[in-house]
Write a protein that holds these residues in place. Structure first.
Motif, short mmCIF file in Angstrom:
data_model
loop_
_atom_site.label_atom_id
_atom_site.label_comp_id
_atom_site.label_asym_id
_atom_site.label_seq_id
_atom_site.Cartn_x
_atom_site.Cartn_y
_atom_site.Cartn_z
N PHE A 197 51.97 34.71 27.72
CA PHE A 197 51.14 35.76 29.54
C PHE A 197 50.66 35.95 29.28
N HIS A 198 50.47 37.52 28.89
CA HIS A 198 48.96 37.78 28.32
C HIS A 198 47.30 37.82 27.22
N PHE A 199 48.81 37.35 26.28
CA PHE A 199 46.89 37.40 24.52
C PHE A 199 47.48 35.80 24.23
N SER A 200 47.19 35.13 25.68
CA SER A 200 46.64 33.88 24.85
C SER A 200 45.42 33.37 24.81
N SER A 201 45.16 32.20 24.32
CA SER A 201 43.01 32.15 23.69
C SER A 201 42.91 31.80 25.15
N PHE A 202 43.37 31.67 25.81
CA PHE A 202 42.82 30.98 27.63
C PHE A 202 42.29 32.56 28.04
N TRP A 203 43.24 33.37 27.69
CA TRP A 203 42.64 34.86 28.25
C TRP A 203 41.90 35.27 27.77
N ALA A 204 41.98 35.21 26.24
CA ALA A 204 41.13 36.08 25.10
C ALA A 204 39.72 35.63 25.58
N LYS A 205 39.50 33.80 25.92
CA LYS A 205 37.80 33.44 26.67
C LYS A 205 37.78 33.78 28.20
N SER A 206 38.71 34.14 28.65
CA SER A 206 38.57 34.34 30.39
C SER A 206 38.05 35.93 30.27
N GLU A 264 35.03 37.67 31.60
CA GLU A 264 34.74 38.81 32.61
C GLU A 264 34.38 40.19 32.70
N ASP A 265 36.06 41.05 31.79
CA ASP A 265 35.59 42.15 31.65
C ASP A 265 36.02 42.46 30.61
N LYS A 266 35.13 42.77 29.71
CA LYS A 266 34.33 43.33 28.19
C LYS A 266 36.18 44.51 27.59
N ALA A 267 35.54 44.88 29.16
CA ALA A 267 35.86 46.60 28.35
C ALA A 267 38.04 46.42 28.43
#
Lengths: 908, 450
Positions: free
Chosen positions: B382-391, B395-398
């Protein structure tokens, strides 16, 4: 997440449906929703004017949808329609339409019909008149199974049986004994003992068991068909889906085809910004083992997922571009059949054979439910589950007892929480929580001011579409009457209620992304009959969701009939039926690249036709841009002609109903005919049996037809006298004479009273609309004291007579009110010239051509649209019938054709 | 006499009403069935011409409205008035409501319509049939209010307020309460305007006294108007808000508290999150003790765990001395991040990263494990997939850094999200990523030994 800082005032009442004592606070006006309470005063005084520029109107490019794909090779027939089952009897049944078995048979027992009407299939008493008719007409169907059972006991032909068995009866003998008499014909007909014995022994078997068995089965079937006609919820959610491709211009339509809807097709479609959508190549397909009821697609973490629901099976795929071409292996996934009330997540049991499936074709996890849509979860967090997992079980319905087995489920903003719905309400449950827990999200009852008989037809989670616009916690709930938006953070109290008034069951809804940044989100609502409505929802951040502007209806496929060439009646009828076929799926997309947003809408009908329409959103809708100017382009009509040609090549469906066959008559035919039969019918029968043309001599000496009586031009001929009068220019006097003659003495005054009252009501309304402000404030703040009201500066001499006219038939208690109106109504002749009108008035007066001289700027502008608009959709006969209403004398709106009008009017 | 006969007819046709709405055996009604019935022509009498033209006309109006053809709708509307003389008394009585509904909609959107037109129409409609007076008055007032004509709206409401018909039914009473409340709201607007004027005046000025006296009168009237309605179960946010503001201004803190407490905790009311928010904000203004604030937010947490006040709740809990409050603080943060709409809330992630470290340093591994137990099967995807890591990184490095820290602590160094972020080479964030790696190494709940 933000919660609306201030919600719209709503009364909260608990109780059952249709609690009549509750005032419905939603009032069902779309404009009411645009009203916002001025939160702070200075802001309010700044923009006091309504913000009407937000009214969005998607303009269809053609007057109706166009076929996208050629018609399928399978013939299609609409089957049983409501008209086949409905019956309207004589006077006592005028208000109680009934569903009966046979329309040709007038039902003699109203209770049977009404019992069926109410859907009580438990009634065991067969409808005797219909059933006997059926047994007579379709004896072969009714008695064949019994006949087959008893075959060994009957000898159908040949000489007298020399069999030793005493149990074999010769049919020939029996029929000979009947001697051509119908058993129910003459009561004194001779009965042989053979016949008597057969009747006594066979009667109970043939009569009762057949009738009761058949009756029960027929009733059951009738009830099922009837329920299905009333509401076919199998396709809830829709069996058509759009899978976005790699570019915005290309995508795939996924839909079932075939008579059984068991072949899933993947048709690649290109959406060119300027032109019509085009199918690219032949569709790829998968043969499934059951009918496809629902197809859903969703993009989760950048991946498109496709889910399919069948009657008892669900499956989920990751589609790939390779699907467009080539054949795929059947893909099996199984869901055990659960009793209603069980809700289960689903996973695929048998993945497709790996050697034939593309790499990215493997099934992934799916949480889903039986009796519910296979919607891929918007939350990519459900693990691949190797087995079914029970999430919820409740054999009862949620709110009150309702026999419908329909269940539905969807996701919520919390990945672990699901909604579970039935016809009576919607509940939120934690999939991992203890069983039995949950919170009612929507209750069919007084909480949402539901009507009597109102039921949930569709629930859908709206949050997954786009997080940027609406709150991601909203759920759409559709009933036959209304549409509700419920926020899961405030259960039971709908945030929005809109009476959709769709003429068929709303079973499809799709929330689309905003066409432009900052625009409200379009919500597409589709009814089973192909009716489409587009609503605009807005309300992000701290404001509550509301309708932005009035909803809009979109053309349905039956509007496309005018694009097809005229055909001979039989084909025309077939085309009409085809276009009217119920919709079973809906898909829409707004490709983001185009400068002007274009909404491409696809519709799948139960006949397997995919129609599309394109709508565009004008960049700046002017105040007068409400005319639909769409017309058929040559390309569109050519497309329709091509499609029609292909359709007519498809062989028509074999008739569902065939004329009854009288098999026993063939036997009878060999017997001796009665001597006394007249020749004419006999020859007719012979001609029919041989299937040849009838000739004059076959008809014999028929009674010569009398010539029709010539119309007698007498004093009664109204038409000619009227025409004469009209020719002489004395139609008015003729009309008065006619009025005086034809009206009954007792009835006339009442009708006149009503009409005059109406006219005066209306004329006072329309008069005030234009001219009120010259002498008086817009409202009458104190109606009780008419003396205190300022009178117009000059009392017109014509006013007294006018008052006389209107006051004549108005009830006395209302006369005073009306008189007050009239008193403050400056009529045209005596309005002080050059009176300074308030600014808001000028616009309205500008539209009235009769008084251009009073205007400051003197421009008199005729609204040009009125006639063309009317001509666009209403046939002239309708127009005339509608215009011929009592209020006509004051009616003509802004038309300018009658320059002597006293009270020009505005608004209506 | 005529009224009496009408009543008789009405009571008789009441039974017919049920038939006009078609039910099946399940009790469900099918509004679209009337259309089918209309098409069946075997036997029986057809509808009268009058009824036919009227219903056709209604259809045309509805169609025109749904196509936004306001002028055409207005033309048809003009003909539709004939329904007012329908011989079917049931239809005739239902007509004013339909006319009002359609007519007001046309006039609201018609490009040539004006406020005056609307006023005339509304005034006329109020007096056709007695049953709609209150409803129409209220809507009319809302319309005027929307157009900024507060005085006209007020006059309208005052009229409606005194209107009575027959015996006072409960629905009438609710409507009158509502009308009074809206009137109260209008008075509140005037009051707040005066209040603003007053704030510009000098206290010693003579004008100040009259103005304040004026204000006081207003508030008294307003409170009378508002009080009745907000005791009826419902959602009355704007009314409650303004009422409380006035009470507070005049120092009636107890009264305000009572109103808010009742609005929030009365079981007959729907569980409106705003009720709790208002109460909380009031208590905060009142500088109530932390315990009290926590107890209010605890209930809000149970209703709306995703609310943005939850971060404030977390801060309160963090500051509290009680141990179970500290535990709840962790629970609240996890709860917020459970929701799909909160996944990109950087503050929540920041708090969680910080509080996780703090909790683990305080030797409360069990708390973290307890929260993680119910989430470990779905938070990773839900939160920690590689898709989210990339996006997230794009979008927001912080945000990506905060999430990476949480992912590292909860899932260990092998987690895809953490691995992706830690591999990124960013000039600005290099130091931060180094720190993250360090804390993950130190605090990760995943035992590397296992």
């Amino acid at each position: 997440m933000d919660f609306p800082s201030s919600l719209r005032p709503t009364l909260f009442m608990t109780g059952p449906l249709g609690l009549s004592n509750v005032p419905d606070m939603s009032f069902m006006c779309s404009w009411r929703d645009t009203l916002t309470l001025p939160e702070s005063l200075p802001k309010n005084s700044e923009n006091g004017a309504p913000h009407l520029s937000t009214v969005l109107l998607w303009e269809p490019e053609t007057p109706g949808p166009l076929p996208l794909l050629p018609p399928g090779p399978d013939p299609w027939d609409p089957g049983v329609t409501a008209q086949d089952l409905l019956f309207r009897g004589g006077f006592p049944f005028r208000r109680k339409p009934q569903a009966v078995l046979d329309v040709t048979e007038q039902v003699s027992n109203p209770t049977v019909g009404s019992a069926v009407w109410r859907g009580l299939c438990t009634v065991t008493r067969p409808p005797f008149p219909q059933l006997s008719r059926f047994l007579w007409d379709h004896g072969d169907i009714a008695f064949a199974p019994l006949g087959k059972l008893m075959l060994e006991n009957f000898k159908l032909e040949g000489a007298r049986s020399r069999s030793k068995k005493k149990t074999v009866v010769s049919v020939k003998r029996l029929l000979q004994d009947l001697g051509g008499h119908q058993p129910w014909g003459c009561p004194w007909a001779f009965l042989s003992f053979r016949q008597r014995r057969f009747s006594i022994l066979g009667g109970p078997v043939l009569g009762k068991s057949v009738a009761s068995l058949l009756g029960e089965l027929l009733y059951e079937e009738l009830a099922t068909r009837w329920e299905q006609l009333l509401l076919d919820d199998a396709f809830t959610g829709g069996a058509l889906a759009w899978v976005p491709g790699r570019t915005a211009q290309v995508g795939q339509l996924v839909y079932p085809v075939g008579g059984a809807l068991d072949k899933l097709c993947f048709q690649e479609v290109s959406l060119t910004p300027g032109g019509d959508p085009q199918a690219l190549g032949d569709p790829g397909h998968i043969q499934l083992r059951g009918p496809v009821r629902q197809v859903v697609t969703r993009t989760v973490q950048g991946e498109s997922l496709l889910a399919v629901r069948s009657d008892y099976h669900c499956a989920l795929w990751k589609p790939s571009p390779a699907w467009g071409a080539g054949c795929l292996q059947p893909f099996r996934s199984r869901l055990s059949v659960d009793p209603p009330g069980w809700v289960m997540p689903l996973s695929c049991e048998n993945p497709p054979p790996l050697e034939t499936a593309p790499q990215n074709h493997s099934p992934c996890s799916l949480r889903n439910v039986s009796w519910a849509p296979p919607r891929p979860s918007p939350h990519p967090c459900w693990p691949v589950s190797p087995r079914l997992q029970q999430v919820y079980k409740d054999p009862e319905t949620l709110v009150f007892c309702d026999p419908s087995p329909w269940r539905w489920a969807d996701f919520t903003a919390h990945p672990r929480v699901l909604t579970v719905g039935d016809r009576t309400g919607v509940k939120m449950i934690d999939a991992q929580g203890p069983p039995g827990c949950g919170l009612l999200l929507f209750r069919g009852g007084a909480e949402a001011s539901c009507q009597k008989g109102e039921r949930v037809l569709l629930t859908q989670y709206l949050g997954e579409c786009s997080p940027e616009s609406l709150h991601p916690t909203l759920h759409l709930i559709c009933t036959q009457f209304s549409l509700y938006l419920v926020d899961e953070r405030l259960p039971l109290v709908p945030m929005l209620k809109w009476n959709h008034d769709l003429p068929s069951a709303p079973l499809w809804a799709q929330l689309l992304p905003p066409p432009r940044p900052g625009c409200p989100q379009p919500l597409l609502l589709g009814g089973q009959g192909g009716h489409l409505q587009l609503l605009h929802l807005t309300g992000e951040g701290a404001s509550a969701p509301r309708l932005a502007g009035p909803p809009q209806s979109l053309p349905s496929s039956s509007d496309s009939l005018s694009a097809f060439p005229l055909l001979e009646p039989k084909s025309q009828w077939r085309l009409q039926e085809r276009l009217k076929a119920p919709t079973i799926g809906l898909a829409a997309t707004i490709p983001s690249s185009a400068s002007e947003p274009v909404l491409s809408l696809f519709q799948l009908s139960v006949a397997g036709d995919v129609f599309y329409q394109r709508l565009h959103l004008p960049a700046d809708p002017g105040p007068n841009s409400c005319a639909s100017t769409a017309s058929w382009t040559p390309q569109a009509t050519a497309c329709c002609s091509r499609w029609l040609k292909a359709l007519l090549k498809v062989p028509p469906a074999p008739p569902v109903w065939a004329a009854p066959t009288f098999s026993h008559r063939r036997l009878l035919g060999r017997m001796e005919q009665r001597e006394v039969e007249p020749k004419g019918p006999e020859a007719l029968r012979a001609a029919m049996a041989e299937g040849r043309l009838l000739r004059r001599r076959d008809l014999g000496s028929l009674p010569s037809a009398e010539p029709p009586p010539t119309p007698e031009p007498g004093p009664e001929d109204e038409l000619s006298t009227r025409l004469e009068a009209a020719w002489e220019g004395q139609l008015a006097t003729w009309w008065e004479r006619q009025q005086g003659r034809s009206s009954g003495p007792g009835r006339q005054p009442k009708r006149r009273k009503r009409r005059t009252q109406l006219s005066s009501t209306f004329s006072s309304l329309s008069g005030r609309l234009d001219l009120s402000d010259a002498t008086s404030p817009p409202h009458s703040p104190d109606r009780a004291s008419p003396e205190a009201r300022p009178r117009p500066p000059v009392t017109p001499p014509s006013q007294e007579s006018t008052q006389e006219l209107w006051a004549r038939d108005v009830p006395s208690e209302r006369q005073q009110t009306l008189r007050d109106y009239m008193a403050r109504l400056p009529l045209q002749g005596d309005t002080p010239q050059g009176v300074s009108l308030p600014l808001s008035q000028t616009s309205s007066i500008r539209a009235t051509p009769s008084r251009p001289q009073t205007l400051p700027d003197g421009t008199a502008e005729l609204p040009p649209r009125r006639n063309t608009l009317r001509g666009a959709t209403v046939s002239s006969s309708q127009t005339s019938s509608i215009r011929a209403t009592p209020s006509r004398q004051q009616a003509p709106v802004l038309s300018g054709s009658q320059p002597h009008r006293k009270k020009p009017r505005m608004g209506f | 006499m005529s009224d009496f006969s009408e009543e008789l007819i009405r009571s008789k046709t009441e039974d017919d009403k049920e038939e006009s709405c078609v039910f099946s055996g399940t009790g469900m009604s099918f509004p679209w069935l009337q259309k089918h019935i209309g098409t069946v022509e075997t036997g029986g009498k057809k509808e009268k011409d009058f009824a036919q033209t009227t219903s056709a006309c209604l259809g045309f109006i509805q169609e025109a409205l749904l196509k936004h053809q306001w002028q055409q709708a207005a033309d048809y509307m003009h003909s539709y008035f004939q329904i007012l003389e329908d011989s079917d008394s049931h239809k005739r009585q239902a007509a004013p409501e339909i006319i009002w509904k359609l007519g007001s909609e046309i006039l609201f959107y018609h490009p040539k319509s004006s406020v005056e037109t609307f006023n005339t129409f509304a005034d006329r409609m109020k007096n056709i049939g007695v049953m709609n007076y209150l409803k129409i008055s209220l809507q009319h007032a809302l319309y005027l209010l929307h157009h900024g004509m507060l005085e006209d709206a007020n006059r309208n409401l005052s009229h409606a307020e005194t209107w009575r018909y027959g015996e006072k039914s409960s629905s009438q009473e609710v409507l009158i309460n509502l009308i009074q409340a809206y009137k109260g709201l209008l008075q509140y607007y005037t009051w707040s305007k005066k209040k603003m004027e007053l704030s510009t005046l000098d206290e010693d000025d003579y004008a100040y006294n009259t103005a304040s006296q004026n204000m006081f009168d207003h508030s008294w009237k307003t409170s009378v108007n508002l009080r009745a309605l907000i005791q009826t179960p419902g959602v009355w946010d704007p009314f409650v808000k303004s009422y409380v503001e006035m009470l507070e201004f005049y120092g009636d803190q107890d009264g305000a508290r009572e109103v808010l407490t009742n609005y929030a905790y009365d079981e007959k009311f729907p569980s409106n999150p705003n009720a709790h928010i208002y109460l909380y904000n009031f208590l905060k203004r009142e500088k109530a003790p932390r315990e009290k604030l926590i107890s209010v937010l605890k209930i809000l947490y149970q209703i709306v765990p995703s609310h943005k006040l939850m971060l404030e709740f977390h801060r309160l809990l963090r500051k509290s001395e009680k141990e179970d409050h500290h535990k709840l603080g962790l629970e609240v943060l996890f709860g917020v991040l459970d929701f799909a709409g909160c996944t990109k809330n950087i503050t929540a992630w920041k708090y969680l990263a910080k509080y996780l470290r703090q909790t683990l340093m305080g030797n409360h591994l069990a708390w973290v494990q307890e929260e993680w137990k119910t989430r470990k099967n779905w938070w990773p995807s839900f939160h920690f997939s590689s898709f989210w890591a990339k996006s997230d990184w794009k979008e927001d490095k912080a945000l990506a850094c905060e999430k990476a820290l949480v992912a590292g602590i909860l899932l260990g160094k092998g987690c895809r999200y953490f691995r992706f972020i830690s591999k990124q080479d960013d000039q600005v964030l290099r130091k931060k990523i180094k720190q993250i790696k360090k804390s993950v190494k130190k605090h990760s709940v995943v035992n590397p030994g296992l």
